[in-house]
Write an enzyme that holds these catalytic residues in place. Structure first.
Site, mmCIF file in Angstrom:
data_model
loop_
_atom_site.group_PDB
_atom_site.id
_atom_site.type_symbol
_atom_site.label_atom_id
_atom_site.label_comp_id
_atom_site.label_asym_id
_atom_site.label_seq_id
_atom_site.Cartn_x
_atom_site.Cartn_y
_atom_site.Cartn_z
ATOM 1 N N MET A 127 28.855 31.635 39.635
ATOM 2 C CA MET A 127 27.522 31.375 40.190
ATOM 3 C C MET A 127 27.529 30.165 41.121
ATOM 4 O O MET A 127 27.933 29.073 40.739
ATOM 5 C CB MET A 127 26.526 31.164 39.045
ATOM 6 C CG MET A 127 26.302 32.408 38.206
ATOM 7 S SD MET A 127 25.219 32.095 36.781
ATOM 8 C CE MET A 127 26.376 31.264 35.663
ATOM 9 N N CYS A 157 28.242 38.802 47.580
ATOM 10 C CA CYS A 157 27.165 37.860 47.893
ATOM 11 C C CYS A 157 26.197 38.500 48.887
ATOM 12 O O CYS A 157 26.604 38.916 49.977
ATOM 13 C CB CYS A 157 27.729 36.564 48.468
ATOM 14 S SG CYS A 157 26.429 35.350 48.834
ATOM 15 N N ASN A 170 29.169 43.722 35.305
ATOM 16 C CA ASN A 170 28.298 42.576 35.557
ATOM 17 C C ASN A 170 26.891 43.074 35.890
ATOM 18 O O ASN A 170 26.732 44.094 36.538
ATOM 19 C CB ASN A 170 28.878 41.762 36.720
ATOM 20 C CG ASN A 170 28.055 40.556 37.107
ATOM 21 O OD1 ASN A 170 27.882 40.272 38.282
ATOM 22 N ND2 ASN A 170 27.539 39.819 36.143
ATOM 23 N N GLY A 173 26.372 35.977 33.794
ATOM 24 C CA GLY A 173 25.943 34.988 34.769
ATOM 25 C C GLY A 173 24.662 34.312 34.333
ATOM 26 O O GLY A 173 24.662 33.361 33.557
#
Length: 333
Positions: free
Chosen positions: A18, A102, A202, A226
């Site tokens: 992160m 991202c 994830n 996360g």
């Protein structure tokens, strides 16, 4: 257990990379809670090659954090390869991870991050070039697709594998979703079934039960956590124990949560200096205090402070004022 190349983790739990969060102060706490693999926040290939002081600090790896994955991003093959060589030769990271998930415009506009999700051929070319240039295992963190009309997760996973990548982390959202809506784990399952290398799932893993369900539903090899660990790094420990025994370890008592938050703050001060650390710590403390009795009031007080000792005093007064509660917690660092 999860194994990436020749790097073997002691469990299947992975801390996500992160941005603005996963510095050594937080990563070390995650490691002390037993996390199998911790991932550092992403670093630009251009920044690595420029070699400024802040970037060098971001490349620092405490031996106690290992095994650790260090993530890089970039859109130019030559600079990405050279940056990977720096990580390979000049850091003690164990794994080199390439970011292609991202979603923020300043990254995708540079032809990096999630922008790659539209071009499996580019993924193959970029990953294979990095793999050929380094000795450490290379992995990729990706999203399932650019948007709902462009989901190439299977093709992209196969491209990573063909290029010599040793593992893939798949976030079950598209770039368009950012962090909204729900992660679609069915695409993680599709990626897992398409390749022989490890796949780490994830997205929307907020409880130990979520982690168990992700493993069962997708067949993935590891679970990446996360946002579920923000302000509650003990969630990592509780997940590890739940996956191991099927039993939920108790939450720490409020006093223990604050002790961990103060440990986090002091490590951040040692890492970045008081002024920067206290300012950065404000949002972390908001996460730590979330859901706690009078947490909102304490958070508001902290938001006005700039000194470590004043923040510590507020937290110590808060703990002293809490009603005594029996604690059978075994979750400590």
């Amino acid at each position: 257990m999860l194994k990436i190349g020749d790097i073997e983790m002691k469990n299947q739990v992975v801390l996500a990379p992160m941005a603005g969060v996963c510095n050594p102060a937080f990563r070390l706490i995650a490691k002390e809670f037993g996390t199998g693999l911790v991932c550092a926040e992403m670093v630009s290939d251009k920044a690595i090659l420029n070699g400024n002081k802040r970037t060098k600090e971001m490349l620092f790896v405490d031996e106690r954090e290992k095994p650790l994955s260090l993530q890089i991003f970039g859109g130019d093959r030559a600079s990405l390869v050279e940056a990977a060589k720096v990580v390979d030769q000049d850091t003690n990271a164990d794994i080199i991870d390439i970011n292609m998930g991202c979603p923020v415009p300043k990254v995708t506009k540079c032809d990096a991050g999630a922008r790659w999700l539209l071009e499996p051929n580019k993924i193959f070319e970029m990953v294979s070039a990095v793999v050929d240039a380094v000795s450490k295992p290379v992995t990729v963190k990706m999203r399932i697709g650019w948007d709902s009309d462009h989901i190439f997760v299977v093709e992209n996973a196969k491209a990573v594998e063909a290029a010599g990548g040793k593992a893939i982390s798949v976030h079950g959202r598209t770039r368009e979703q950012l962090y909204t809506g729900h992660a679609d784990w069915s695409y993680i399952k599709m990626a897992k079934e398409a390749v022989a290398i490890p796949v780490i799932g994830n997205g929307d893993v907020n409880t130990p039960e979520d982690a168990r369900r992700m493993l069962d539903e997708t067949g993935c090899d590891g679970v990446m956590i996360g946002r579920g660990a923000l302000g509650s790094p003990w969630m990592l420990y509780r997940t590890i124990e739940y996956l191991k025994s099927g039993e939920l370890a108790p939450e720490p008592a409020p006093e223990e949560k604050i002790r961990i938050a103060m440990l986090h703050m002091d490590r951040l001060v040692a890492l970045k200096g008081e002024n920067t650390a206290v300012r950065e710590m404000r949002r972390h403390l908001a996460w730590y205090l979330k859901g706690m009795k009078d947490g909102g009031r304490v958070k508001d007080m902290i938001m006005e402070e700039t000194k470590r000792d004043e923040v510590a005093r507020i937290l110590e007064d808060y703990v002293a004022g809490l009603a005594a509660e029996p604690s059978n917690s075994v979750v400590t660092v």
